[in-house]
Write a protein that holds these residues in place. Sequence first.
Motif, short mmCIF file in Angstrom:
data_model
loop_
_atom_site.label_atom_id
_atom_site.label_comp_id
_atom_site.label_asym_id
_atom_site.label_seq_id
_atom_site.Cartn_x
_atom_site.Cartn_y
_atom_site.Cartn_z
N ILE A 114 -14.42 -24.93 63.75
CA ILE A 114 -15.63 -25.13 64.56
C ILE A 114 -16.60 -24.01 64.23
O ILE A 114 -16.25 -22.83 64.28
CB ILE A 114 -15.31 -25.12 66.07
CG1 ILE A 114 -14.43 -26.31 66.43
CG2 ILE A 114 -16.59 -25.12 66.90
CD1 ILE A 114 -14.00 -26.35 67.88
N GLY A 115 -17.83 -24.38 63.90
CA GLY A 115 -18.89 -23.40 63.72
C GLY A 115 -19.58 -23.21 65.06
O GLY A 115 -19.83 -24.17 65.77
N TYR A 116 -19.86 -21.96 65.44
CA TYR A 116 -20.52 -21.70 66.71
C TYR A 116 -21.51 -20.56 66.56
O TYR A 116 -21.47 -19.79 65.62
CB TYR A 116 -19.50 -21.38 67.81
CG TYR A 116 -18.81 -20.04 67.65
CD1 TYR A 116 -19.33 -18.89 68.24
CD2 TYR A 116 -17.65 -19.92 66.88
CE1 TYR A 116 -18.71 -17.67 68.09
CE2 TYR A 116 -17.03 -18.70 66.72
CZ TYR A 116 -17.55 -17.58 67.32
OH TYR A 116 -16.94 -16.36 67.16
N GLN A 117 -22.41 -20.48 67.53
CA GLN A 117 -23.40 -19.41 67.53
C GLN A 117 -23.90 -19.22 68.95
O GLN A 117 -24.25 -20.19 69.63
CB GLN A 117 -24.57 -19.77 66.63
CG GLN A 117 -25.66 -18.71 66.61
CD GLN A 117 -26.85 -19.12 65.75
OE1 GLN A 117 -27.05 -20.29 65.47
NE2 GLN A 117 -27.64 -18.15 65.36
N VAL A 118 -23.92 -17.97 69.40
CA VAL A 118 -24.62 -17.63 70.63
C VAL A 118 -26.05 -17.43 70.20
O VAL A 118 -26.33 -16.63 69.29
CB VAL A 118 -24.04 -16.36 71.29
CG1 VAL A 118 -24.89 -15.97 72.50
CG2 VAL A 118 -22.59 -16.57 71.70
N ILE A 119 -26.98 -18.19 70.80
CA ILE A 119 -28.37 -18.13 70.35
C ILE A 119 -28.86 -16.68 70.37
O ILE A 119 -28.69 -15.96 71.33
CB ILE A 119 -29.27 -19.01 71.25
CG1 ILE A 119 -28.83 -20.47 71.18
CG2 ILE A 119 -30.74 -18.88 70.86
CD1 ILE A 119 -28.94 -21.12 69.84
N GLY A 120 -29.41 -16.28 69.25
CA GLY A 120 -29.86 -14.91 69.06
C GLY A 120 -28.83 -14.07 68.31
O GLY A 120 -29.10 -12.95 67.92
#
Length: 193
Positions: A114-120
């Motif tokens: 799973i690719g994820y990112q916390v915005i910023g």
Amino acid sequence: MMIQFLSNFLKTTSIISTISSSLMIITISQAGGPPPGTKPPAANQQEDTSNPSGNREKPVEAEPETTEPTRRQPPSQQPETTQPPPQFPAPAGRVTPVEGFITLRLINQTGAVIGYQVIGGRHRTLGETSVIELSELPIPLTLTYQRSDGGLLLVRPRSISPRLLEVIFNPTEDFDVDTKSLNITGKGGVFLN
């Protein structure tokens, strides 16, 4: 001979005209009337003077068109319509921030990366069956995620302690439960989109 032919022709034409006008009016009335903004066809009301017996057919009359102006009631007299208030989605979970910060524990149970990112922040990956903690995250925040194989995700957020939110990723085949992001409001409400 020519006069007799013309006399018969006029009789026949008058009868055909009367019949066709009657049929047209009947057809229009059966079809719901003429189109809006048009007048119904007028029946052929020409008298047949060639009928020697004096037995004249009664002409078909179209109903007069009535146009009444549309009247609106003043706002105080209009009937009240009660519409339900707009429905907003209920939070999928809740977390209590401590001094404006929380910790996310991401648990992947899908068997896919799973690719994820916390915005910023930076874009990262979460292995097939792994767990990771992201601590000291300021809220409000948005976490976006996606399976690398394009599969659907069932995401279940669960508050473990006042400051810790566990986010469990499971595979699903139901389009209605698939989401792509998790939003945490400044008051700790957790919403899936």
